[in-house]
Design an enzyme around this catalytic site. Structure first.
Site, PDB file in Angstrom:
ATOM      1  N   HIS A   1      -0.982  -9.261  -4.508  1.00  0.00           N
ATOM      2  CA  HIS A   1      -2.348  -9.144  -3.984  1.00  0.00           C
ATOM      3  C   HIS A   1      -3.343  -9.724  -4.986  1.00  0.00           C
ATOM      4  O   HIS A   1      -4.260 -10.461  -4.618  1.00  0.00           O
ATOM      5  CB  HIS A   1      -2.718  -7.672  -3.733  1.00  0.00           C
ATOM      6  CG  HIS A   1      -1.944  -6.995  -2.659  1.00  0.00           C
ATOM      7  ND1 HIS A   1      -1.347  -5.783  -2.860  1.00  0.00           N
ATOM      8  CD2 HIS A   1      -1.699  -7.345  -1.366  1.00  0.00           C
ATOM      9  CE1 HIS A   1      -0.749  -5.405  -1.738  1.00  0.00           C
ATOM     10  NE2 HIS A   1      -0.943  -6.341  -0.822  1.00  0.00           N
TER      11      HIS A   1
ATOM     12  N   LYS B   1       0.754   3.684   9.528  1.00  0.00           N
ATOM     13  CA  LYS B   1       1.499   3.576   8.268  1.00  0.00           C
ATOM     14  C   LYS B   1       1.431   4.902   7.529  1.00  0.00           C
ATOM     15  O   LYS B   1       0.402   5.567   7.512  1.00  0.00           O
ATOM     16  CB  LYS B   1       0.912   2.468   7.388  1.00  0.00           C
ATOM     17  CG  LYS B   1       1.176   1.078   7.911  1.00  0.00           C
ATOM     18  CD  LYS B   1       0.771   0.046   6.887  1.00  0.00           C
ATOM     19  CE  LYS B   1       1.127  -1.347   7.373  1.00  0.00           C
ATOM     20  NZ  LYS B   1       0.823  -2.349   6.350  1.00  0.00           N
TER      21      LYS B   1
ATOM     22  N   ARG C   1       3.890 -14.822   2.430  1.00  0.00           N
ATOM     23  CA  ARG C   1       4.978 -14.863   1.458  1.00  0.00           C
ATOM     24  C   ARG C   1       6.173 -15.655   1.973  1.00  0.00           C
ATOM     25  O   ARG C   1       6.964 -16.160   1.200  1.00  0.00           O
ATOM     26  CB  ARG C   1       5.444 -13.440   1.123  1.00  0.00           C
ATOM     27  CG  ARG C   1       4.391 -12.613   0.414  1.00  0.00           C
ATOM     28  CD  ARG C   1       4.810 -11.179   0.331  1.00  0.00           C
ATOM     29  NE  ARG C   1       4.921 -10.662   1.706  1.00  0.00           N
ATOM     30  CZ  ARG C   1       5.017  -9.395   2.031  1.00  0.00           C
ATOM     31  NH1 ARG C   1       5.054  -8.488   1.098  1.00  0.00           N
ATOM     32  NH2 ARG C   1       5.093  -9.023   3.282  1.00  0.00           N
TER      33      ARG C   1
ATOM     34  N   SER D   1       4.086  -4.092  -1.228  1.00  0.00           N
ATOM     35  CA  SER D   1       3.830  -2.693  -1.577  1.00  0.00           C
ATOM     36  C   SER D   1       5.041  -1.827  -1.253  1.00  0.00           C
ATOM     37  O   SER D   1       5.394  -0.919  -2.010  1.00  0.00           O
ATOM     38  CB  SER D   1       2.589  -2.176  -0.844  1.00  0.00           C
ATOM     39  OG  SER D   1       1.442  -2.858  -1.275  1.00  0.00           O
TER      40      SER D   1
END
Length: 160
Positions: free
Chosen positions: A15, A39, A88, A126
């Site tokens: 990040h 989440k 990514r 994460s």
């Protein structure tokens, strides 16, 4: 202004790499910590904001705030017309392309800008940080020392 929305649970070196690149390209970068009831976040919004505030302290043109609901609506509420998303992998692109098209339908004036993660951080997420920590691995290459301390503090109280 460009807005970088996400849950940031926790903020990673990946990040931060995107934030640093955006800060070099845009006059103002807003990191938007999203509340996402779907989440199961380890950290509260306030804890995530504190970690991000610490991480961005060297960037005078970057600030952090929070939002809820759809990210594109939160971006609009901030008065921004650009939203930053990181990629990514090809799998990220497939998901982000659909999200960007949906966002363009909901808010045509908000443009999605993608930045590719660099090779050194493309493997970091994460979720991976929490998994590696839970399994006893070293997370120094994933997060800064402040975030690592917060993760270790949380790990002592609950299972990640």
């Amino acid at each position: 202004m460009i807005v970088y929305p996400g849950t940031f649970d926790p903020i990673t070196k990946g990040h931060m790499e995107l934030i640093a690149r955006a800060a070099a390209q845009f006059q103002e970068v807003v990191v938007l910590v999203m509340e996402n009831p779907a989440k199961n976040c380890l950290f509260t919004v306030e804890e995530r904001i504190e970690m991000i505030d610490h991480a961005i302290s060297g960037f005078p043109n970057v600030r952090v705030t929070s939002g809820s609901g759809l990210a594109v609506q939160a971006v609009q509420q901030l008065g921004a017309t650009m939203m930053l998303r990181g990629l990514r992998s090809a799998a990220d692109f497939a998901l982000e392309e659909t999200l960007a098209r949906n966002n363009a339908h909901l808010a045509p004036q908000v443009e999605t800008i993608w930045m590719l993660a660099n090779a050194e951080t493309a493997f970091i997420s994460s979720s991976a940080v929490k998994e590696v920590l839970y399994c006893g691995g070293k997370i120094d290459g994933y997060v800064d020392a402040h975030v690592k301390a917060k993760l270790l503090e949380k790990n002592a109280h609950q299972r990640i």
